[in-house]
Design a protein around this motif. Structure first.
Motif, short mmCIF file in Angstrom:
data_model
loop_
_atom_site.label_atom_id
_atom_site.label_comp_id
_atom_site.label_asym_id
_atom_site.label_seq_id
_atom_site.Cartn_x
_atom_site.Cartn_y
_atom_site.Cartn_z
N GLY A 20 24.09 -83.97 -5.08
CA GLY A 20 23.45 -82.95 -5.89
C GLY A 20 22.50 -83.39 -6.75
N TYR A 21 21.29 -82.46 -7.00
CA TYR A 21 20.17 -82.69 -7.72
C TYR A 21 19.55 -81.59 -8.44
N ASP A 22 18.99 -82.00 -9.50
CA ASP A 22 17.84 -80.91 -10.18
C ASP A 22 16.86 -81.72 -10.84
N VAL A 23 15.96 -81.04 -10.76
CA VAL A 23 14.62 -81.47 -11.22
C VAL A 23 14.37 -80.62 -12.65
N ARG A 24 13.76 -81.18 -13.87
CA ARG A 24 13.21 -80.33 -14.88
C ARG A 24 12.27 -79.28 -14.30
N ALA B 157 8.59 -80.19 -14.03
CA ALA B 157 8.24 -81.30 -13.30
C ALA B 157 8.52 -80.83 -11.71
N ARG B 158 8.82 -79.89 -11.43
CA ARG B 158 9.01 -79.33 -10.15
C ARG B 158 7.69 -79.36 -9.38
N ARG B 159 7.93 -79.30 -8.03
CA ARG B 159 6.86 -79.32 -7.18
C ARG B 159 5.75 -80.52 -7.30
N GLN B 160 6.20 -81.78 -7.47
CA GLN B 160 5.48 -82.90 -7.67
C GLN B 160 6.38 -83.94 -6.63
N GLY B 161 7.14 -83.43 -6.00
CA GLY B 161 7.83 -84.46 -4.83
C GLY B 161 9.05 -85.26 -5.55
N HIS B 162 9.24 -84.96 -6.62
CA HIS B 162 10.35 -85.84 -7.31
C HIS B 162 11.67 -85.69 -6.50
N ALA B 163 12.30 -84.27 -6.25
CA ALA B 163 13.46 -83.98 -5.70
C ALA B 163 13.36 -84.74 -4.30
N THR B 164 12.43 -84.70 -3.42
CA THR B 164 12.37 -85.26 -2.19
C THR B 164 12.49 -86.86 -2.41
N ALA B 165 11.84 -87.33 -3.27
CA ALA B 165 11.63 -88.71 -3.54
C ALA B 165 13.19 -89.47 -3.99
N LEU C 265 25.08 -82.15 2.73
CA LEU C 265 24.26 -81.61 1.81
C LEU C 265 24.56 -80.18 1.86
N THR C 266 24.35 -79.36 0.68
CA THR C 266 24.48 -77.85 0.72
C THR C 266 23.38 -77.36 -0.22
N CYS C 267 22.99 -76.07 0.05
CA CYS C 267 21.89 -75.44 -0.72
C CYS C 267 22.14 -74.01 -0.43
N THR D 264 19.02 -68.90 -0.17
CA THR D 264 17.65 -68.58 -0.55
C THR D 264 16.86 -69.74 -1.25
N ASN D 265 17.53 -70.91 -1.41
CA ASN D 265 16.68 -71.96 -2.05
C ASN D 265 16.02 -72.64 -1.03
N THR D 266 14.63 -72.17 -0.94
CA THR D 266 13.67 -72.78 0.11
C THR D 266 13.35 -74.14 -0.46
N GLN E 193 15.76 -76.51 0.68
CA GLN E 193 15.90 -76.73 2.23
C GLN E 193 14.99 -77.76 2.67
N ARG E 194 13.80 -77.55 2.04
CA ARG E 194 12.64 -78.49 2.36
C ARG E 194 12.98 -80.03 1.87
N VAL E 195 13.54 -80.12 0.84
CA VAL E 195 14.04 -81.51 0.34
C VAL E 195 14.92 -82.14 1.31
C1 LIG Z 1 15.45 -77.45 -5.73
C2 LIG Z 1 14.71 -78.70 -6.67
C3 LIG Z 1 15.71 -79.81 -6.98
C4 LIG Z 1 13.23 -79.07 -6.11
O1 LIG Z 1 12.59 -80.00 -6.82
P1 LIG Z 1 11.09 -80.40 -6.70
O2 LIG Z 1 11.00 -81.65 -7.20
O3 LIG Z 1 10.38 -79.19 -7.01
O4 LIG Z 1 11.09 -80.41 -4.91
P2 LIG Z 1 9.69 -81.22 -4.20
O5 LIG Z 1 8.58 -81.44 -5.30
O6 LIG Z 1 10.35 -82.67 -3.72
O7 LIG Z 1 9.41 -80.25 -3.35
C5 LIG Z 1 10.28 -80.15 -2.09
C6 LIG Z 1 9.50 -78.94 -1.09
O8 LIG Z 1 9.78 -77.81 -1.46
C7 LIG Z 1 8.73 -77.16 -1.85
N1 LIG Z 1 9.13 -76.13 -3.01
C8 LIG Z 1 9.25 -76.59 -4.19
N2 LIG Z 1 9.67 -75.64 -4.94
C9 LIG Z 1 9.67 -74.52 -4.38
C10 LIG Z 1 9.49 -73.07 -4.52
N3 LIG Z 1 9.90 -72.65 -5.75
N4 LIG Z 1 9.52 -72.21 -3.49
C11 LIG Z 1 9.08 -72.82 -2.03
N5 LIG Z 1 8.77 -74.11 -1.96
C12 LIG Z 1 8.94 -74.97 -2.95
C13 LIG Z 1 7.56 -78.05 -2.07
O9 LIG Z 1 6.23 -77.64 -1.87
C14 LIG Z 1 8.02 -79.35 -0.97
O10 LIG Z 1 7.66 -78.68 0.27
P3 LIG Z 1 6.89 -79.82 1.33
O11 LIG Z 1 8.12 -80.83 1.45
O12 LIG Z 1 6.85 -78.92 2.64
O13 LIG Z 1 5.94 -80.40 0.84
C15 LIG Z 1 14.28 -77.92 -7.89
O14 LIG Z 1 13.51 -76.67 -7.53
C16 LIG Z 1 15.47 -77.43 -8.74
O15 LIG Z 1 15.96 -78.38 -9.63
N6 LIG Z 1 15.84 -76.24 -8.71
C17 LIG Z 1 17.13 -76.04 -9.30
C18 LIG Z 1 18.53 -76.61 -9.26
C19 LIG Z 1 18.76 -76.76 -7.55
O16 LIG Z 1 18.39 -75.65 -6.85
N7 LIG Z 1 19.15 -78.04 -7.14
C20 LIG Z 1 19.63 -78.27 -5.63
C21 LIG Z 1 20.69 -77.60 -5.39
S1 LIG Z 1 21.23 -77.53 -3.72
#
Ligand SMILES: CC(C)(COP(=O)(O)OP(=O)(O)OC[C@H]1O[C@@H](n2cnc3c(N)ncnc32)[C@H](O)[C@@H]1OP(=O)(O)O)[C@@H](O)C(=O)NCCC(=O)NCCS
Length: 92
Positions: A23-27, A30-38, A57-59, A62-64, A67-69
């Motif tokens: 499981g993971y969360d990004v502040r 700091a989102r949309r900078q690739g941190h969760a993917t990394a 892994l589950t999500c 609605t958590n697009t 899903q991408r991560v």
């Molecule tokens: C889900 C979460 C961890 C993603 O973190 P992040 O660091 O922003 O993710 P990344 O920057 O690695 O982005 C991954 C992909 O998602 C896309 N993305 C990020 N935020 C998005 C949003 N709000 N809507 C649509 N796409 C989004 C990015 O563009 C990227 O797409 P790509 O691979 O096609 O380039 C973060 O939004 C979060 O902490 N959410 C709340 C907690 C949560 O949902 N945790 C996961 C539980 S399963």
């Protein structure tokens, strides 16, 4: 702190439905900078070293972003359980 990630060494019946091995969360700021993917990419080999050959892994449906991560890290869709999507991701 940019975010956090947890590796669960063992699945329990509730984690099999929601939560999975990792499981993971990004502040928000700091989102949309690739941190969760990394973070997930870095965690999969660690899970491997713990004996997890494929990570569940589950999500939310609605958590697009999550899903991408997962899909970028090789997650293969299994099924839906309630409002959760479940994936297997190879750890090697
Ligand atoms: C889900 C979460 C961890 C993603 O973190 P992040 O660091 O922003 O993710 P990344 O920057 O690695 O982005 C991954 C992909 O998602 C896309 N993305 C990020 N935020 C998005 C949003 N709000 N809507 C649509 N796409 C989004 C990015 O563009 C990227 O797409 P790509 O691979 O096609 O380039 C973060 O939004 C979060 O902490 N959410 C709340 C907690 C949560 O949902 N945790 C996961 C539980 S399963």
């Amino acid at each position: 702190m940019l975010g956090r990630l947890a590796i669960r060494h063992r699945l329990t019946p509730p984690l099999e439905k929601a939560g999975g091995h990792i499981g993971y969360d990004v502040r928000p700021s700091a989102r949309r900078q690739g941190h969760a993917t990394a973070m997930l990419a870095a965690a999969l080999p660690i899970a491997r070293s713990l004996g997890i050959t494929q990570a569940l892994l589950t999500c939310d449906e609605t958590n697009t972003a999550s899903q991408r991560v997962i899909e970028t890290n090789g997650g293969q869709f299994i099924d839906r359980v309630g409002d959760k999507r479940r994936y297997w991701a190879p750890t090697s």
